[in-house]
Design a protein around this motif. Structure first.
Motif, PDB file in Angstrom:
ATOM      1  N   HIS A  26     -11.454   3.259 -17.759  1.00  0.00           N
ATOM      2  CA  HIS A  26     -10.858   4.980 -17.178  1.00  0.00           C
ATOM      3  C   HIS A  26     -10.651   6.547 -18.312  1.00  0.00           C
ATOM      4  O   HIS A  26      -9.669   5.744 -18.384  1.00  0.00           O
ATOM      5  N   ASP A  28      -6.903   6.305 -18.919  1.00  0.00           N
ATOM      6  CA  ASP A  28      -7.639   7.336 -18.481  1.00  0.00           C
ATOM      7  C   ASP A  28      -6.962   8.360 -19.866  1.00  0.00           C
ATOM      8  O   ASP A  28      -6.107   9.191 -19.403  1.00  0.00           O
ATOM      9  N   LYS A  34     -15.948   8.447  -7.299  1.00  0.00           N
ATOM     10  CA  LYS A  34     -14.257   8.179  -7.479  1.00  0.00           C
ATOM     11  C   LYS A  34     -13.427   9.358  -6.808  1.00  0.00           C
ATOM     12  O   LYS A  34     -14.587  10.338  -6.577  1.00  0.00           O
ATOM     13  N   HIS A  87     -11.769  10.076 -19.628  1.00  0.00           N
ATOM     14  CA  HIS A  87     -12.105  11.942 -19.067  1.00  0.00           C
ATOM     15  C   HIS A  87     -12.598  12.324 -20.229  1.00  0.00           C
ATOM     16  O   HIS A  87     -12.333  12.597 -21.348  1.00  0.00           O
TER      17      HIS A  87
HETATM   18 ZN   LIG Z   1      -8.003  10.031 -14.405  1.00  0.00          ZN
END
Ligand SMILES: [Zn+2]
Length: 408
Positions: free
Chosen positions: A80, A296, A182, A82
């Motif tokens: 996870h 994340d 997602k 970005h």
């Molecule tokens: Zn995220």
């Protein structure tokens, strides 16, 4: 006679050639898939794992590195992150994403999964600009929103742009790198966003990862993990403060185990605002450990309590999980969850993606999303990271000659 001598000479030349490009000697190997946790040597040849065994002679390798007192694990898989960085999505997403290579190798990570930064409309750009240009192995989960997280936050509220067929079609056309669907940040009271993501996942035969965003009574979290998600689908942000996790006496709610028994996967997805000690500590103590550990990663999370993959792993070590399980949750488990079982282990002929980690002892502090601290006495540090057999990170120059003895 002459022919025999020739053959002997060729055989002698072959004998003199080192068989391996690289030999990591004397480290404690942790390889969950192969049930290995022991001091062993790891030899690499042609970008692949050549052999894992005790006492491989140093003379067999072109380069030998002493990794005794260190842990040797498969390259970490962070499922996870970005990383759709760049000028194409300036407003919200582009500035909050990071480029993978600047953050992965220094934390022992060799594979990442971008969790829905792009959707079917802009996945081509993501593939061309980031996936194809990174040394890190980058996979993607497509956002069910066609525009991904690009642009403003309200883009992700646009149910008209949630098209399961087109999303599944782009996923199937790019099945070498698209590993899931997602859904994130949806605030409305309906199930439409989750259900469309699951429909896309069904059409493309890949799992769905859910960031449940605003928790609302109209769509209870229990129904998400007990009814709407399929076995193999992933709930990320497992220890978010608003997940119904404990009863007033602090006991774990039994439905969590029912959801896990159904096959729903609980991933950490630490992020900037999704990890609470008040949830994680009692949950882990009562046996509700994560299936996979992930960061994340984005600009806000890395500069707050999350920091990097090893810091998140260290939190679980200090909460009482043993190191072997923490490594399994950061290598083999996520590889299996994204259906890439060629990764996350050190089997002979697997890609030579390797992390060499040091477990440092001292006084450390670990911070959650509420900026609360838990003290700890152990922390993982990446000494060396190897990607496809190449050393891509070497914290203390273990692979370098000392300058005063250099032959060049
Ligand atoms: Zn995220």
């Amino acid at each position: 006679m002459t022919r025999t001598i020739c053959l002997l000479l060729i055989a002698a030349a072959a004998w003199a050639q080192p068989r391996y490009d690289l030999l990591l000697k004397g480290g404690h190997v942790i390889d969950a898939k192969n049930h290995v946790s022991a001091v062993l040597d790891v030899a690499v040849s042609g970008g692949r794992i050549a052999v894992v065994a005790a006492n491989i002679p140093a003379g067999n390798a072109r380069r030998t590195i002493d990794v005794s007192d260190l842990y040797v694990t498969p390259g970490l898989v962070d499922m996870h992150v970005h990383v759709f960085a760049g000028s194409m999505n300036r407003e919200y997403l582009g500035e909050d994403c990071v480029r993978p290579d600047g953050f992965t190798f220094r934390s022992g990570v060799t594979t990442v999964v971008d969790a829905g930064s792009s959707g079917w409309r802009n996945f081509g750009e993501f593939r061309d600009e980031i996936i194809n240009k990174s040394k890190t192995r980058v996979f993607a989960m497509l956002n069910i929103v066609g525009s991904g997280m690009g642009g403003r936050m309200d883009v992700e509220q646009n149910t008209k742009d949630m098209d399961p067929e087109r999303t599944a079609e782009v996923a199937r056309r790019n099945s070498d790198v698209v590993v899931g669907i997602k859904i994130a940040h949806y605030a409305g009271p309906e199930w439409i966003a989750v259900d469309r993501a699951v429909e896309a996942g069904r059409l493309a035969h890949i799992p769905v990862m859910v960031d449940f965003a605003t928790f609302r009574p109209e769509r209870p979290f229990q129904d998400l993990v007990l009814k709407h998600l399929r076995p193999g689908d992933i709930y990320t942000h497992a220890y978010l403060s608003v997940v119904p996790m404990l009863d007033p006496q602090g006991r774990l709610l039994p439905y969590l185990f029912d959801a896990r028994k159904r096959g729903v996967i609980f991933d950490v997805g630490h992020g900037g605002g999704s990890f609470s000690w008040k949830q994680a500590i009692p949950a882990v103590k009562q046996g509700f450990v994560p299936d996979s550990i992930s960061t994340d990663l984005h600009v806000d999370s890395m500069n707050a309590g999350m920091k990097n993959m090893l810091n998140v792993m260290s939190k679980f070590i200090n909460m009482g999980m043993n190191l072997d399980d923490v490594v399994a949750c950061s290598t083999w488990h996520p590889a299996r969850e994204i259906h890439h079982e060629e990764l996350g282990h050190l089997t002979v002929s697997a890609p030579a993606d390797i992390a060499v980690l040091r477990l440092v002892h001292g006084d450390f502090g670990f911070v959650d999303s509420a900026r609360l601290r838990m003290k700890g006495d152990r922390k993982l540090v990446a000494e060396m990271t190897i990607r496809n057999g190449h050393i891509v990170w070497d914290l203390n120059g273990m692979s370098s000659e000392d300058w005063d003895h250099a032959t060049r």
